[in-house]
Design an enzyme around this catalytic site. Sequence first.
Site, mmCIF file in Angstrom:
data_model
loop_
_atom_site.group_PDB
_atom_site.id
_atom_site.type_symbol
_atom_site.label_atom_id
_atom_site.label_comp_id
_atom_site.label_asym_id
_atom_site.label_seq_id
_atom_site.Cartn_x
_atom_site.Cartn_y
_atom_site.Cartn_z
ATOM 1 N N THR A 1 -72.251 65.713 5.878
ATOM 2 C CA THR A 1 -71.016 64.952 6.111
ATOM 3 C C THR A 1 -70.868 64.514 7.560
ATOM 4 O O THR A 1 -70.203 63.515 7.839
ATOM 5 C CB THR A 1 -69.778 65.747 5.667
ATOM 6 O OG1 THR A 1 -69.596 66.897 6.491
ATOM 7 C CG2 THR A 1 -69.899 66.189 4.215
ATOM 8 N N LEU B 1 -66.328 61.395 7.180
ATOM 9 C CA LEU B 1 -65.595 61.404 5.914
ATOM 10 C C LEU B 1 -66.254 62.446 5.012
ATOM 11 O O LEU B 1 -67.111 62.130 4.187
ATOM 12 C CB LEU B 1 -65.610 60.020 5.267
ATOM 13 C CG LEU B 1 -64.701 58.972 5.898
ATOM 14 C CD1 LEU B 1 -64.741 57.668 5.099
ATOM 15 C CD2 LEU B 1 -63.262 59.475 5.995
ATOM 16 N N HIS B 2 -65.834 63.695 5.172
ATOM 17 C CA HIS B 2 -66.475 64.803 4.471
ATOM 18 C C HIS B 2 -66.343 64.689 2.949
ATOM 19 O O HIS B 2 -67.338 64.628 2.225
ATOM 20 C CB HIS B 2 -65.844 66.131 4.896
ATOM 21 C CG HIS B 2 -65.827 66.380 6.368
ATOM 22 N ND1 HIS B 2 -66.952 66.758 7.073
ATOM 23 C CD2 HIS B 2 -64.816 66.330 7.280
ATOM 24 C CE1 HIS B 2 -66.643 66.933 8.338
ATOM 25 N NE2 HIS B 2 -65.347 66.674 8.494
ATOM 26 N N ASP B 3 -65.109 64.702 2.472
ATOM 27 C CA ASP B 3 -64.860 64.902 1.048
ATOM 28 C C ASP B 3 -65.311 63.753 0.151
ATOM 29 O O ASP B 3 -65.758 64.008 -0.979
ATOM 30 C CB ASP B 3 -63.379 65.206 0.820
ATOM 31 C CG ASP B 3 -62.959 66.515 1.470
ATOM 32 O OD1 ASP B 3 -63.812 67.408 1.605
ATOM 33 O OD2 ASP B 3 -61.782 66.633 1.866
ATOM 34 N N CYS C 1 -67.962 62.327 0.112
ATOM 35 C CA CYS C 1 -69.381 62.483 -0.211
ATOM 36 C C CYS C 1 -69.576 63.111 -1.590
ATOM 37 O O CYS C 1 -70.557 62.816 -2.282
ATOM 38 C CB CYS C 1 -70.075 63.319 0.853
ATOM 39 S SG CYS C 1 -70.294 62.473 2.440
#
Length: 311
Positions: free
Chosen positions: A193, A239-241, A243
């Site tokens: 991420t 933008l972690h989530d 992914c």
Amino acid sequence: MPQKIIIDTDPGQDDAVAILLALASPELEVLGIVAVAGNVPLALTEVNARKVVELSGHDVPVFAGCDRPLSRDLVTAEHVHGKTGLDGIALPEPSLPLQPVHGVDFIIDTLRAEAAGTVTLVPIGPLTNIAEAFRRAPDIIGRVQQIVLMGGAYFEVGNITPAAEFNIYVDPEAAAEVFAAGVPLVVMPLDVTHKALTDRPWVEAMRALPGRCGPAVAGWTDFFERFDTAKYGSLGAPLHDPCTIAWLLQPDLFQGRDINVEIETEGRWTTGMTVADWWRVSGRAPNALFLKKVDRDALFALLLERIARLP
């Protein structure tokens, strides 16, 4: 047929983008969204989840789950996400009602009602709700198709302690139970991420989209990237989530390995660490697909194209 998913979340700006991406994608059927305490307390995460669903123009039920970790005090992240968890753009109070059923009961009931092996769980916050559901109803464990989660780190180490990523650190006991449950796991750690970084042209392209969702994403990004650019010296924010949702839509955007991952719950300095056996030296059997690489440009093109479909 669309892939049936349940999103378990603690919105969070990047959680909100993940929800929008899922709701904009006809390949996915979001059966429900369950809030958990994490980035901010549950009283805010459940409201934020309803705000995001309402913003999307879709009608998906939202449930409130656990308001604290299994056995620890709650740690939150207002220093990253702001006092509301969704700072960056003002959204009206939602008219979408909160469902009266507890979120853990919704997870249990749904997995029992749907055909075995047809529902994917997508936890993008602490794993408290998932672990609690597995504790209360062990019969559902074998009915889960897979769990695609955001959490952990190996090469990138920690973002809340030197060793631990936030989602795992908030409830390491829950994470340990989920990782040991035997459900197929796909893990989006900081290692992947932190390669999914926003940039100004993409943010401005979002802002220029007609309707309300693109400008909302731009506003959220404007807010939370100030923390990451100051902390890491990067030009944008990860933008972690989203992914997790992108992997469900286009898994070929990502690369990783099937490895063993254990969760440290007792370390003096390392509680919440994901002990990822990347080099396969432990002899322990693999229990997770642990991602490391992403085609960043293709990911952000997907995000722009899908969110452009929303009102």
